[in-house]
Design a protein around this motif. Structure first.
Motif, PDB file in Angstrom:
ATOM      1  N   ILE A 159       0.853  -1.205   0.000  1.00 26.61           N
ATOM      2  CA  ILE A 159       0.000   0.000   0.000  1.00 26.61           C
ATOM      3  C   ILE A 159       0.887   1.253   0.000  1.00 26.61           C
ATOM      4  N   PRO A 160       0.360   2.357  -0.528  1.00 29.99           N
ATOM      5  CA  PRO A 160       1.179   3.563  -0.626  1.00 29.99           C
ATOM      6  C   PRO A 160       1.441   4.217   0.729  1.00 29.99           C
ATOM      7  N   LEU A 161       2.485   5.030   0.761  1.00 28.17           N
ATOM      8  CA  LEU A 161       2.748   5.938   1.878  1.00 28.17           C
ATOM      9  C   LEU A 161       2.274   7.321   1.456  1.00 28.17           C
ATOM     10  N   SER A 162       1.913   8.154   2.432  1.00 28.64           N
ATOM     11  CA  SER A 162       1.471   9.505   2.068  1.00 28.64           C
ATOM     12  C   SER A 162       2.667  10.435   1.866  1.00 28.64           C
ATOM     13  N   PHE A 163       3.888   9.910   2.119  1.00 30.81           N
ATOM     14  CA  PHE A 163       5.121  10.683   1.904  1.00 30.81           C
ATOM     15  C   PHE A 163       6.177   9.693   1.417  1.00 30.81           C
ATOM     16  N   ASN A 164       7.206  10.148   0.720  1.00 33.37           N
ATOM     17  CA  ASN A 164       8.284   9.262   0.273  1.00 33.37           C
ATOM     18  C   ASN A 164       7.742   7.982  -0.368  1.00 33.37           C
ATOM     19  N   ASN A 165       6.752   8.139  -1.254  1.00 33.16           N
ATOM     20  CA  ASN A 165       6.120   6.953  -1.838  1.00 33.16           C
ATOM     21  C   ASN A 165       6.898   6.381  -3.017  1.00 33.16           C
ATOM     22  N   GLY A 166       7.881   7.140  -3.520  1.00 30.46           N
ATOM     23  CA  GLY A 166       8.637   6.692  -4.702  1.00 30.46           C
ATOM     24  C   GLY A 166       9.189   5.276  -4.573  1.00 30.46           C
TER      25      GLY A 166
END
Ligand SMILES: *[C@@H]1O[C@H](CO)[C@@H](O)[C@H](O)[C@H]1NC(C)=O
Length: 239
Positions: A159-166
Motif C-alpha cells: 500500500i502507498p505511503l502519504s510521503f516518500n512513496n517513490g
C-alpha cells in the motif's frame, strides 16, 4: 532381539500402526494460512475482514490462521466474532531481517499451507534498496518452499505511503516480473494488488497504516485470491 524391537528401532512400528490414522488426520486437519508482514498486518483489521469472507463462503471451519502472534490490537469487530486472531505480523520489522533471521523458524513452529504477505515498508523507511528487498522476497519464497514444497503464496503489492512513496512504487513495479519468474505449478505465487485505487489520503489513518476503508480495500484484494487457494487446496486433498 524381538522383531518388534527391530521394527521400532527402525521407526517402522509407529509408521505401520499410525499410517491410516495419520492419513485421516491429514485429511481432517484444517488448512493453515499464515498472514505474514509488519505493522500493516499486525495492527490492522484486514485479517478480520478476510476472515469474514472465509466465513461467508462456508470455509471458516476448514481453515485456520497460523503464526506466533495471537492478537487484535486494533480491536477489530468483523461480522464473525470468533475470527482467528493468529498471525505473523511484526510492527517495525524489515523484509530483509525476516528473510535472513526469522521466517524459517516461524514456519517450523507453525507450519503453513498458504502464506500471504505484505512486506517492504520498513525496509523503505531504512533506505534499503529495491534490489535488496526483492532479494529478501526471493529468500522468503525459498524458505517457504523448503518448509512446504506445495506452499501457495500470495504476495501483496504494498500500500502507498502519504510521503516518500517513490520507493514503494519502485518495489511494486518489480513484483509482477519477480513473481512470474518464481511461479511454479506445484507452488503458485499470485499477486494481490493492494496498491491500485488505494487512496494515500482517506485509506490511510496516519500516513502509513490503513484506515477502516483501507483495511476493507486490502481485504477485497486479498480475500478472493485466498478463497481460490483454499478451494484449490481442499480439492487437491480430495475434499
Ligand atoms: C502463476 O501461475 C498461476 C497458474 O498456475 C497463475 O494463475 C498465476 O497468475 C501466476 N502468477 C503470476 C504472478 O504470474
Amino acid at each position: 532381539m524381538h522383531f518388534s524391537s527391530i521394527l521400532s528401532a527402525l521407526g517402522l512400528v509407529s509408521l505401520a500402526l499410525a499410517g491410516p490414522v495419520q492419513v485421516a488426520e491429514r485429511q481432517t486437519q484444517k488448512l493453515r494460512i499464515m498472514p505474514l508482514g509488519d505493522s500493516i498486518t499486525e495492527i490492522t483489521c484486514w485479517r478480520a475482514f478476510v476472515w469474514d469472507q472465509l466465513a461467508q463462503a462456508g470455509l471458516a471451519d476448514r481453515v485456520q490462521y497460523v503464526g506466533s502472534q495471537n492478537s487484535n490490537p486494533q480491536g477489530c469487530r468483523p461480522n464473525t466474532p470468533n475470527w482467528d486472531q493468529r498471525h505473523e505480523g511484526h510492527s517495525g520489522w524489515l523484509a530483509i531481517d525476516i528473510a535472513n533471521n526469522y521466517l524459517a523458524n516461524w514456519l517450523r513452529s507453525t507450519p503453513a499451507d498458504i502464506v500471504m504477505f505484505m512486506l517492504g515498508t520498513n525496509d523503505v523507511f531504512r533506505g534499503r534498496s529495491t534490489n535488496d528487498i526483492i532479494n529478501a522476497y526471493t529468500r522468503m519464497v525459498q524458505i517457504m518452499r523448503a518448509a512446504n514444497p506445495r506452499m501457495k503464496i500470495i504476495v501483496d503489492l504494498v500500500i502507498p505511503l502519504s510521503f516518500n512513496n517513490g520507493p514503494i512504487t519502485q518495489l511494486n513495479a518489480r513484483i509482477p516480473e519477480w513473481a512470474r519468474s518464481l511461479n511454479t505449478t506445484e507452488s503458485p505465487i499470485v499477486i494481490a494488488d493492494c496498491y491500485t485505487g488505494f487512496n494515500a489520503g482517506s485509506d490511510l489513518r496516519d500516513g502509513v497504516h490503513p484506515s477502516l476503508s483501507g483495511d476493507r480495500l486490502i481485504a477485497s484484494r486479498v480475500g478472493p485470491l485466498l478463497l481460490n487457494y483454499v478451494r484449490q487446496a481442499l480439492e487437491e486433498r480430495g475434499q
